[in-house]
Design a protein around this motif. Structure first.
Motif, mmCIF file in Angstrom:
data_model
loop_
_atom_site.group_PDB
_atom_site.id
_atom_site.type_symbol
_atom_site.label_atom_id
_atom_site.label_comp_id
_atom_site.label_asym_id
_atom_site.label_seq_id
_atom_site.Cartn_x
_atom_site.Cartn_y
_atom_site.Cartn_z
ATOM 1 N N GLY A 277 -12.919 -16.373 -18.641
ATOM 2 C CA GLY A 277 -12.533 -15.457 -19.773
ATOM 3 C C GLY A 277 -13.770 -14.787 -20.543
ATOM 4 N N CYS A 278 -14.927 -15.171 -19.920
ATOM 5 C CA CYS A 278 -16.187 -14.445 -20.708
ATOM 6 C C CYS A 278 -17.372 -14.662 -19.659
ATOM 7 C CB CYS A 278 -16.557 -14.946 -21.934
ATOM 8 S SG CYS A 278 -17.952 -14.124 -22.765
ATOM 9 N N SER A 279 -17.423 -13.829 -18.569
ATOM 10 C CA SER A 279 -18.320 -14.114 -17.568
ATOM 11 C C SER A 279 -19.062 -12.758 -17.123
ATOM 12 C CB SER A 279 -17.328 -14.523 -16.464
ATOM 13 O OG SER A 279 -16.423 -13.336 -16.090
ATOM 14 N N PRO A 280 -19.648 -12.165 -17.936
ATOM 15 C CA PRO A 280 -20.395 -10.921 -17.873
ATOM 16 C C PRO A 280 -21.550 -11.017 -16.908
ATOM 17 C CG PRO A 280 -20.907 -11.725 -20.122
ATOM 18 C CD PRO A 280 -19.692 -12.528 -19.754
ATOM 19 N N ILE A 281 -22.412 -12.131 -16.966
ATOM 20 C CA ILE A 281 -23.500 -12.551 -16.038
ATOM 21 C C ILE A 281 -22.972 -12.911 -14.876
ATOM 22 C CG2 ILE A 281 -25.611 -13.695 -15.730
ATOM 23 C CD1 ILE A 281 -25.587 -14.259 -18.754
ATOM 24 N N SER A 282 -21.832 -13.773 -14.631
ATOM 25 C CA SER A 282 -21.502 -14.107 -13.303
ATOM 26 C C SER A 282 -20.854 -12.792 -12.710
ATOM 27 C CB SER A 282 -20.418 -15.131 -13.546
ATOM 28 O OG SER A 282 -19.692 -15.337 -12.334
ATOM 29 N N GLN A 283 -20.293 -11.760 -13.294
ATOM 30 C CA GLN A 283 -19.992 -10.671 -12.573
ATOM 31 C C GLN A 283 -21.056 -9.878 -12.077
ATOM 32 O OE1 GLN A 283 -16.467 -10.312 -11.709
ATOM 33 N NE2 GLN A 283 -16.366 -12.187 -12.649
ATOM 34 N N ALA A 284 -21.878 -9.797 -13.011
ATOM 35 C CA ALA A 284 -22.914 -9.049 -12.570
ATOM 36 C C ALA A 284 -23.658 -9.668 -11.189
ATOM 37 C CB ALA A 284 -24.328 -9.270 -13.709
ATOM 38 N N VAL A 285 -23.927 -10.917 -11.234
ATOM 39 C CA VAL A 285 -24.359 -11.832 -9.937
ATOM 40 C C VAL A 285 -23.398 -11.383 -8.775
ATOM 41 C CG1 VAL A 285 -25.053 -13.856 -8.909
ATOM 42 C CG2 VAL A 285 -25.621 -13.119 -11.135
ATOM 43 N N LYS A 286 -22.191 -11.352 -9.146
ATOM 44 C CA LYS A 286 -21.365 -11.313 -7.964
ATOM 45 C C LYS A 286 -21.221 -9.897 -7.021
ATOM 46 C CE LYS A 286 -18.144 -15.007 -9.139
ATOM 47 N NZ LYS A 286 -16.523 -15.375 -9.721
ATOM 48 N N HIS A 287 -21.556 -9.013 -7.998
ATOM 49 C CA HIS A 287 -21.384 -7.553 -7.773
ATOM 50 C C HIS A 287 -22.778 -6.948 -7.574
ATOM 51 C CE1 HIS A 287 -17.399 -8.054 -9.602
ATOM 52 N NE2 HIS A 287 -16.994 -7.488 -8.518
ATOM 53 N N GLY A 288 -23.923 -7.779 -7.533
ATOM 54 C CA GLY A 288 -25.496 -7.380 -7.336
ATOM 55 C C GLY A 288 -25.613 -6.350 -8.432
ATOM 56 N N LEU A 289 -25.369 -6.489 -9.534
ATOM 57 C CA LEU A 289 -25.715 -5.380 -10.506
ATOM 58 C C LEU A 289 -27.041 -5.698 -11.074
ATOM 59 C CD1 LEU A 289 -22.097 -4.954 -12.212
ATOM 60 C CD2 LEU A 289 -23.163 -3.555 -10.474
ATOM 61 N N ASP A 290 -27.545 -4.753 -11.648
ATOM 62 C CA ASP A 290 -28.862 -4.822 -12.501
ATOM 63 C C ASP A 290 -28.514 -4.610 -13.844
ATOM 64 O OD1 ASP A 290 -28.755 -2.210 -12.473
ATOM 65 O OD2 ASP A 290 -30.553 -1.870 -11.618
ATOM 66 N N PHE A 291 -27.235 -4.692 -14.421
ATOM 67 C CA PHE A 291 -26.918 -4.382 -15.709
ATOM 68 C C PHE A 291 -25.761 -5.359 -16.041
ATOM 69 C CE2 PHE A 291 -24.708 -1.127 -13.350
ATOM 70 C CZ PHE A 291 -23.533 -1.345 -13.671
#
Length: 428
Positions: A277-291
């Motif tokens: 329900g609040c996973s902005p860093i996790s989602q960035a890692v999973k999608h290989g994002l640098d933001f």
């Protein structure tokens, strides 16, 4: 307790442009707006930051004073930190791990969370800079710690929190006499307001204008892990993520220990844990994002509910650099994680610890961590602060008459072989 601290030379430095700012209550570079970080003259620390010097110090975070940003003349009198690192054999058996440890900051002094570490360093600097009033934006644990430590130091405190904060954490702030202001919004709204308040009132906000110093307190978790493992580093560390600072500072601690020769150099993988329900860093890692793509928090893990984390991009990048990973778990899994840690290791953790425990189990289940690898799972807060998360999960048992026969019958009932007459009579 009285202990004279000797700190290595340190100052603020911009993470982006490299400009240095000496020491002042400032969190971001005025030129490029990047976060500032405390940097040290590590070479000058070689003679004072040694295993022997550390061992001769007090059994708390001040044994690492040489690599903490502490103002000249600071003499701590609060025994914060040096919490247990326990071998989690029972939990390990249940989730398929043979070399799992739990770093238990659920018993950190004085307010039962790792935030006591960062606040103690922040308030040392608040005093050094001459602030008479301190404050913070908080999802709970930080509020408790600032309120408790401020009153001990004779500082006024003003705490801003989201209006939907757990009742236990609000009470645990008010009891110390701090001014507490509930804000109709989420943590990100509260934090933006605190930035304005800090400038307008000239107050020392631990996670705003004192943030670089505050964050350094997290390094002590890493120092303790290495020392408690016999001056060696683990293979993996699983860390809950809110703003994203703790996971980075543990790595910074390891790097400093390697540079100074206190531990052997080895790769350590870092794994971040968040609530779905609040996973902005996790989602960035999973999608290989640098933001970071900001999110609107919606989880029972309110202490991790930061939708736009300040250290999020740096944390995601660091996790990927170490070969680690990030996972997030549902509210149902969070509650299961709380129960599993309690039932196996006798550790009652808050919702953030439920996140870490559930994520740790998933990492083993998915083969991201091998069973025999030395892994440390970080528990950052006490379950007594979030008992509302367990409402409805445990029934209030009926009372039994003080007779041996009734007690024996009740045990049979609990074991599933109840006597019909006793149940029908309701124990009367």
């Amino acid at each position: 307790m009285s202990y004279s601290c000797t700190s290595t030379a340190y100052e603020l430095k911009c993470n982006e442009c490299g400009k240095r700012f000496g020491n002042q209550p400032l969190s971001a570079c005025p030129d490029c707006l990047a976060p500032l970080e405390v940097v040290y003259d590590l070479d000058s620390a070689r003679g004072i930051f040694t295993r022997e010097a550390i061992a001769s110090g007090p059994a708390n975070i001040w044994r690492y004073a040489a690599l903490l940003p502490l103002p000249r003349g600071f003499e701590p009198d609060l025994p914060v930190g040096f919490t247990p690192l326990v071998k989690a054999r029972n939990l390990g058996k249940r989730i398929g791990a043979s070399n799992l440890y739990v770093k238990n900051d659920a018993v950190c002094f004085p307010t039962l969370s790792f935030k006591d570490r960062v606040v103690s360093v922040a308030l040392a600097n608040a005093q050094g800079f001459g602030f008479e009033t301190v404050g913070c934006s908080s999802t709970g644990n930080l509020a408790n710690s600032v309120a408790a430590q401020a009153v001990r130091l004779g500082l006024k405190a003003c705490i801003l929190v989201p209006a939907d904060l757990e009742a236990a954490k609000i009470l645990n702030t008010q009891v110390y006499g701090a001014r507490l202001v509930r804000i109709d919004g989420n943590y990100d709204h509260v934090n933006r307001l605190c930035t304005l308040v800090a400038d307008e009132y000239n107050w020392g906000f631990v996670n705003v204008n004192l943030r670089p110093y505050y964050a350094e307190g997290s390094k002590t978790v890493g120092y303790e892990i290495a020392e408690q493992l016999g001056w060696r580093l683990p293979d993996n560390v699983v860390v809950p993520m809110a703003g994203g600072s703790l996971i980075r500072k543990i790595r910074k601690a390891f790097q400093e220990l390697i540079y100074l020769g206190l531990v052997e150099d080895k790769p350590v993988r870092f794994f971040g844990a968040q609530a779905t329900g609040c996973s902005p860093i996790s989602q960035a890692v999973k999608h290989g994002l640098d933001f970071i793509e900001p999110q609107r928090p919606n989880t029972i893990a309110r202490s991790l509910a930061i939708g736009n984390p300040a250290d999020g991009p740096a944390a995601a990048k660091m996790i990927q650099q170490t070969g680690g990973w990030a996972e997030d778990v549902s509210d149902v899994e969070i509650v299961s994680g709380i129960q599993e840690l309690a039932e196996t290791e006798g550790i009652f953790t808050e919702t953030a610890g439920g996140v870490t425990t559930a994520v740790t189990a998933r990492l083993y289940a998915h083969g991201r961590i091998s069973p025999d690898e030395l892994t440390v799972s970080c528990i950052t807060g006490n379950g007594l602060k979030t008992t509302d998360a367990l409402q409805g999960h445990y029934e209030q048992q009926r009372a039994v008459r003080p007779r041996l026969a009734d007690f024996d019958s009740y045990l049979r009932e609990l074991d599933g072989i109840a006597e019909t007459e006793l149940v029908a009579a309701g124990g009367n």
